[in-house]
Design a protein around this motif. Sequence first.
Motif, short mmCIF file in Angstrom:
data_model
loop_
_atom_site.label_atom_id
_atom_site.label_comp_id
_atom_site.label_asym_id
_atom_site.label_seq_id
_atom_site.Cartn_x
_atom_site.Cartn_y
_atom_site.Cartn_z
N ARG A 143 0.84 -1.20 0.00
CA ARG A 143 0.00 0.00 0.00
C ARG A 143 0.87 1.25 0.00
O ARG A 143 0.56 2.23 -0.69
CB ARG A 143 -0.95 0.01 1.20
N GLU A 194 2.22 1.71 -3.49
CA GLU A 194 1.17 2.19 -4.39
C GLU A 194 0.90 3.68 -4.14
O GLU A 194 0.73 4.44 -5.10
CB GLU A 194 -0.11 1.38 -4.21
N ALA A 195 0.86 4.10 -2.87
CA ALA A 195 0.62 5.51 -2.55
C ALA A 195 1.77 6.38 -3.07
O ALA A 195 1.55 7.46 -3.62
CB ALA A 195 0.46 5.69 -1.04
N ASP A 237 3.77 5.62 -5.60
CA ASP A 237 3.67 5.64 -7.05
C ASP A 237 2.60 6.61 -7.51
O ASP A 237 2.79 7.36 -8.47
CB ASP A 237 3.35 4.23 -7.59
N LYS A 238 1.46 6.62 -6.82
CA LYS A 238 0.37 7.53 -7.19
C LYS A 238 0.80 8.98 -7.00
O LYS A 238 0.55 9.82 -7.86
CB LYS A 238 -0.89 7.25 -6.39
N ALA A 239 1.47 9.27 -5.89
CA ALA A 239 1.93 10.64 -5.63
C ALA A 239 2.94 11.07 -6.70
O ALA A 239 2.87 12.20 -7.20
CB ALA A 239 2.55 10.74 -4.25
N PHE A 263 3.16 9.89 -9.76
CA PHE A 263 2.44 10.05 -11.01
C PHE A 263 1.65 11.35 -11.02
O PHE A 263 1.66 12.08 -12.02
CB PHE A 263 1.50 8.86 -11.25
N ASP A 264 0.99 11.66 -9.91
CA ASP A 264 0.24 12.92 -9.82
C ASP A 264 1.18 14.12 -10.00
O ASP A 264 0.84 15.09 -10.68
CB ASP A 264 -0.51 13.02 -8.49
#
Length: 143
Positions: A112, A115-116, A118-120, A122-123
């Motif tokens: 998790r 993933e968080a 990676d999302k940050a 990417f954002d």
Amino acid sequence: MTSAAYDAPLPAKAGWLTRAEAWLDDKGKGAWIAVMVLGFIFFWPVGLALLAYMIWSKRMFSKSCRARGHSARRNAMAAIKPSGNSAFDAYKEETLHRLQSEQDAFEAFLERLREAKDKAEFDQFMEDREKRAAEDAKTVETA
């Protein structure tokens, strides 16, 4: 030269390399050095490969090759081998199950987090891309 502490049985399907390594470990560091020297004498790449293996596995710098023994194998076998005491075996089974579930939960937590992150990332990339696109549009309009 062997002691009971280092006489961990090899697996039934142990290959000749595993058996040779165990035999050399049983004989000590001198046997490893002798085999390495013979390797250099007969075919230098074999001696070089043995030297690299001895350095990589830290056999060159340990006090004794036998001190390492087959500790990982011995510990794994001790973890699954029943003790003969049903209360202790039940306790050990429960503890191992609890540790496995804690490890699974920790690995899920790490996933998790990844993933968080990676999302940050990417954002952030998308925001930077939008800013660059807006800046490029302004430069095109002013030119």
